[in-house]
Design a protein around this motif. Structure first.
Motif, PDB file in Angstrom:
ATOM      1  N   ASP A 128       0.774  -1.205  -0.071  1.00  0.00           N
ATOM      2  CA  ASP A 128      -0.047  -0.031   0.176  1.00  0.00           C
ATOM      3  C   ASP A 128       0.735   1.148   0.153  1.00  0.00           C
ATOM      4  O   ASP A 128       1.753   1.571   0.790  1.00  0.00           O
ATOM      5  N   TYR A 130       0.114   4.538   0.634  1.00  0.00           N
ATOM      6  CA  TYR A 130       0.270   5.196   1.924  1.00  0.00           C
ATOM      7  C   TYR A 130       0.641   4.902   3.051  1.00  0.00           C
ATOM      8  O   TYR A 130       1.114   5.519   3.852  1.00  0.00           O
ATOM      9  N   SER A 131       0.349   3.412   3.399  1.00  0.00           N
ATOM     10  CA  SER A 131       0.844   2.781   4.724  1.00  0.00           C
ATOM     11  C   SER A 131       2.224   2.472   4.547  1.00  0.00           C
ATOM     12  O   SER A 131       3.172   2.349   5.494  1.00  0.00           O
ATOM     13  N   HIS A 135      -0.680  -5.309   1.642  1.00  0.00           N
ATOM     14  CA  HIS A 135      -2.208  -5.304   1.369  1.00  0.00           C
ATOM     15  C   HIS A 135      -2.599  -6.553   2.039  1.00  0.00           C
ATOM     16  O   HIS A 135      -2.224  -7.693   1.594  1.00  0.00           O
ATOM     17  N   ASN A 139      -4.912  -4.471   7.159  1.00  0.00           N
ATOM     18  CA  ASN A 139      -4.440  -3.083   6.823  1.00  0.00           C
ATOM     19  C   ASN A 139      -5.388  -2.307   5.959  1.00  0.00           C
ATOM     20  O   ASN A 139      -5.299  -0.860   6.306  1.00  0.00           O
ATOM     21  N   TYR A 140      -6.225  -3.160   5.228  1.00  0.00           N
ATOM     22  CA  TYR A 140      -7.362  -2.298   4.429  1.00  0.00           C
ATOM     23  C   TYR A 140      -8.451  -1.544   5.537  1.00  0.00           C
ATOM     24  O   TYR A 140      -8.678  -0.508   5.197  1.00  0.00           O
ATOM     25  N   GLY A 143      -6.610   1.244   7.250  1.00  0.00           N
ATOM     26  CA  GLY A 143      -6.602   2.325   6.537  1.00  0.00           C
ATOM     27  C   GLY A 143      -7.971   3.146   6.264  1.00  0.00           C
ATOM     28  O   GLY A 143      -8.046   4.501   6.345  1.00  0.00           O
ATOM     29  N   TRP A 146      -8.702   4.990   9.552  1.00  0.00           N
ATOM     30  CA  TRP A 146      -8.114   6.432   9.579  1.00  0.00           C
ATOM     31  C   TRP A 146      -8.772   7.359   8.516  1.00  0.00           C
ATOM     32  O   TRP A 146      -9.039   8.471   8.696  1.00  0.00           O
ATOM     33  N   HIS A 147      -9.385   6.833   7.480  1.00  0.00           N
ATOM     34  CA  HIS A 147     -10.400   7.391   6.532  1.00  0.00           C
ATOM     35  C   HIS A 147     -11.440   8.299   7.326  1.00  0.00           C
ATOM     36  O   HIS A 147     -11.939   9.357   7.386  1.00  0.00           O
TER      37      HIS A 147
END
Length: 164
Positions: A128, A130-131, A135, A139-140, A143, A146-147
């Protein structure tokens, strides 16, 4: 390490915040949070559309070594934006969001611990961007958590400026 069950509970816990938005005046709910930005309604619709897309399209494919291509984010965001401005009510948008997140959390709870850490390729990437992590379902979802918090901060700043 952050336990998977805590991740799911915290992810679903965003619904408490969403429920708190029921008390906001409907005019304010549909007002853009800043020039050129979405309204709270559009933000909630956006998150709801992503929850459904993840649950129906992406999550079932997230298996070891899977190669997954997702919808263009601007396409899905545009659909969510259009829906939020279609005349649907504040309460309906919020209820839909609560339901979508609960359904997604239920599906996540059906996964065993190992499934959360199986690596897959997403949109041609093993890592990923961003991180910096591979994947995985874990982790998804982290993410997207965080969103959620990113949008919550935007909404809170807007509401504080309106002294709500």
């Amino acid at each position: 390490m952050y336990p998977t069950n805590n991740l799911i509970n915290d992810f679903e816990g965003f619904n408490s915040y969403v429920s708190s938005l029921k008390k906001i005046d409907e005019t304010l709910f549909f007002e853009p949070i800043a020039d050129g930005k979405w309204s709270i309604a559009e933000i909630i619709s956006h998150i709801s559309f992503w929850d459904r897309y993840i649950r129906e399209e992406t999550l079932p494919q997230m298996k070891s070594n899977a190669v997954i291509e997702t919808i263009d984010f601007e396409t899905l965001n545009g659909q969510a934006e259009k829906y939020a401005l279609s005349g649907v009510s504040q309460l309906h948008l919020l209820q839909q969001k609560l339901e979508e997140r609960s359904l997604l959390a239920t599906d996540l709870r059906k996964k065993d611990e190992d499934e959360f850490f199986e690596k897959f390729i997403l949109n041609g990437e093993e890592i990923d961007k961003y991180s910096g992590y591979p994947h995985t379902i874990f982790n998804y979802i982290a993410g997207f958590q965080w969103h959620d918090n990113h949008h919550r901060q935007q909404i809170d700043v807007f509401l504080k400026g309106k002294e709500v």
